[in-house]
Design a protein around this motif. Sequence first.
Motif, PDB file in Angstrom:
ATOM      1  N   LEU A 197      -8.213 107.955  89.867  1.00  0.00           N
ATOM      2  CA  LEU A 197      -8.570 108.791  88.714  1.00  0.00           C
ATOM      3  C   LEU A 197      -8.356 110.279  88.987  1.00  0.00           C
ATOM      4  O   LEU A 197      -8.468 111.100  88.073  1.00  0.00           O
ATOM      5  N   VAL A 198      -8.066 110.610  90.225  1.00  0.00           N
ATOM      6  CA  VAL A 198      -8.072 112.023  90.617  1.00  0.00           C
ATOM      7  C   VAL A 198      -7.081 112.852  89.798  1.00  0.00           C
ATOM      8  O   VAL A 198      -7.416 113.931  89.307  1.00  0.00           O
ATOM      9  N   THR A 199      -5.863 112.342  89.629  1.00  0.00           N
ATOM     10  CA  THR A 199      -4.861 113.099  88.867  1.00  0.00           C
ATOM     11  C   THR A 199      -5.333 113.345  87.433  1.00  0.00           C
ATOM     12  O   THR A 199      -5.195 114.455  86.906  1.00  0.00           O
ATOM     13  N   GLY A 200      -5.898 112.313  86.826  1.00  0.00           N
ATOM     14  CA  GLY A 200      -6.376 112.463  85.450  1.00  0.00           C
ATOM     15  C   GLY A 200      -7.531 113.450  85.346  1.00  0.00           C
ATOM     16  O   GLY A 200      -7.613 114.221  84.392  1.00  0.00           O
TER      17      GLY A 200
ATOM     18  N   ILE B 189     -13.974 107.929  77.592  1.00  0.00           N
ATOM     19  CA  ILE B 189     -14.837 107.279  78.580  1.00  0.00           C
ATOM     20  C   ILE B 189     -13.982 106.411  79.500  1.00  0.00           C
ATOM     21  O   ILE B 189     -13.143 105.632  79.021  1.00  0.00           O
ATOM     22  N   VAL B 190     -14.214 106.560  80.798  1.00  0.00           N
ATOM     23  CA  VAL B 190     -13.440 105.828  81.793  1.00  0.00           C
ATOM     24  C   VAL B 190     -14.406 105.118  82.726  1.00  0.00           C
ATOM     25  O   VAL B 190     -15.463 105.653  83.073  1.00  0.00           O
ATOM     26  N   LEU B 191     -14.018 103.909  83.121  1.00  0.00           N
ATOM     27  CA  LEU B 191     -14.814 103.137  84.068  1.00  0.00           C
ATOM     28  C   LEU B 191     -13.888 102.592  85.144  1.00  0.00           C
ATOM     29  O   LEU B 191     -12.880 101.945  84.829  1.00  0.00           O
ATOM     30  N   ALA B 192     -14.203 102.878  86.405  1.00  0.00           N
ATOM     31  CA  ALA B 192     -13.371 102.392  87.503  1.00  0.00           C
ATOM     32  C   ALA B 192     -14.262 102.062  88.688  1.00  0.00           C
ATOM     33  O   ALA B 192     -15.382 102.557  88.795  1.00  0.00           O
TER      34      ALA B 192
END
Lengths: 586, 172
Positions: A108-111, A96-99
């Motif tokens: 976050l695009v690369t990830g 889970i990621v929050l930005a």
Amino acid sequence: MQSQAQIAVESVLEIPPETSSRAVGASLAVNTGADLLCSLLLQAGVEVIFGYPGGAVLPIYDALFHAPLRHILTRHEQGAIHAAQGYARVTGRPGIVLATSGPGATNLVTGLADAFMDSTPLVVITGQVVRHLIGSDAFQEADIVGITMPITKHNYQIRDIAELPQVVADAFYLACSGRPGPVLIDMPKDVSAGPAVPAHLPLPGPRGYRLPSVPEPLAIARIRAVIAAAKRPLLYIGGGIISAGATELLREFARRCRIPVTTTLMGLGVYPEDDELFVGMLGMHGKYAANHAITDCDVLIALGVRFDDRVTGKLERFSPHSVKIHVDVDGAEINKNVPVHYPLVADVRDVLAALNADPPQPDTEQWRARIAGFEAEWPLQFKAEAEFLKPQAVIELLAQATGGTAVVTTDVGQHQMWAALFYPYSRPRQWVTSGGLGTMGFGFPAAMGAQVALPDATVICVTGDGSLQMNIQELQTVVENGLPVKVAIINNGFLGMVRQWQQFFHGKRYAQSKIGSPDFVRVAEAFGALGLRATTPSEAAAVIEQALAHPGPVFMDFVVREEENVFPMVPAGKGNDEMTLEWEEV
Amino acid sequence: MERTLSALVNDRPGVLARIAGLFSRRGYNIASITVGVAEHPGFSRMTIVSAGDDATASQMVAQLLKLVDVIDVEDITREPVVRRELALIKVQTDKVTRPEISHILEPFRVSIVDVGHTSITVEVTGDTQKVDALLALLEPYGVLQIARTGVTALLRAAARESQPGVRIAEGL
């Protein structure tokens, strides 16, 4: 189709029954959209979020202030998403990621692209500017839904808080089912700050999403017959076996049928390295025996793989004599790069379970002897030196010191290939590398996320001096959170793989591949971690011992031979059987 | 060869962008794309005309099916279909040419939808060949503007049961 999609979210997400987060989530006080989001995340079994705050996610962080959700504050959003990938890869559960909006989201695009290529389940939440400013080029506005369409399995923008419960349920379901992948939810600030009422996480049911049905007995029978008649069968397996949780079924199948196994980079760990049927990794830097086996086999059983160009080499020379069977959960992988004779869109678990009920019995004795002959012709090797440290020797020392049981993450380049070839993986989810996208800067934050998921495991990030510098800021996160990640820097003063290609294909013109580094030992110390350096094999052994005994994070700076190359190598445009085994100056 | 794909999709913001993006990213050409509401609310039907061999076409279908918002896709190139396109053509005219043009238009069963002192606008409906044929005949008089909708298509009644859209009724 509807009924197929309506599987209880717990079973898809494998929420352990002992976790109380579902009940806690359902009982959380909900006043705002952000509260509702936290409640739904808890109900979906979320325990950890990797993130970074900012303007558009302030309401969500405000809700997190009270919610029983662990949050790891990274030093860059890219670090957060790679950490979530590491978490997901070692657990099989979604990261889970929050930005925040704008730059937070674009970082976050690369990830996202990496997770999409490597089929890693993620649920990524981004903030967005308030609804009435969308489209006005507002401060920190970026069209993250538009930007990430081709690199997510699916994405959403919440225009009305009433949509949120179904979207969250669908997002987790999409991320984890079928071919896993990243799903992004974009939350405008006024939606998360606006009023909301409590809601139970509904059953998922994204309209238009389909999973393959259980394979027809006839399809299984055909495959069984082809395998039974094979003289030189080969199992070519990949990350899809790990995603499907089919490792044990695969091992049983290979052993009962006596069929040799080669794996892709992503499939390492599915089959134990020390098993007699294991031929090793194939492809551009695959083992000699594996690349010859795939060229010579007469029946190729491709399971959970996608015939990537780094695996196939020149397509005309790829396994030219074989009848090809391809099982994948993603129908678009069938016949994409290589036409196959027996395609089957299915969950590989179902297929292996059906085959294991009555395993075919091809006679593979001669074939296995032939593969053993390939192995004897050119076993994996390097020229060790007593006084100078070779990168391959570092990996071997790490393997010895950890008994081959560590979780290993890598970045991309020479060190990645050496870590793939010289460390003996024996279980799935032990090996976490950026396979498809080839992302430098992946390994260190991925190790951090893996360590968050597995606090007691030995987690080693094998990296290069170039790659580490791409996300070295996460050392602060690692130190703050007491994560005892061990970083093994294969420090050759070069972007090694770039240099290798320049040596082979660009007349040794080392344009911009010589790269300087800070003193990694002192960098580690400045961050409050332990820094160690080794320049000889004996020093390396001592450094590894000291690092593994240390309770905290360590940078191990292994100063190695600068111009060591990765062999075997299938040069671009060549067939797998046309490997270069050593470099001769022309 | 030319391909006609018929897709049933969710009527949601961004669906067209997802499909157009998929085609451009995978290197498939879009000759035309038409979108409109389908027979049930919440769904749209798209007709995409592209080009490619059989392998490319099956990849197009498989890649489209991977999009969550795509309910169903079918390559109807070789199916019995009704295929229609509408074009509005503005042609230069004067007193001398107007009767000639009227003669040309007659067998095409077109409607003259606008008449001016120096031009007329005709509306023609039919398959692509018919529209192209009319255009070729009008070209010498001076075609001022053209607006074409692109092809839209539906399987004929005689076609097989897996027609896109049938599944809506099955409670998708």
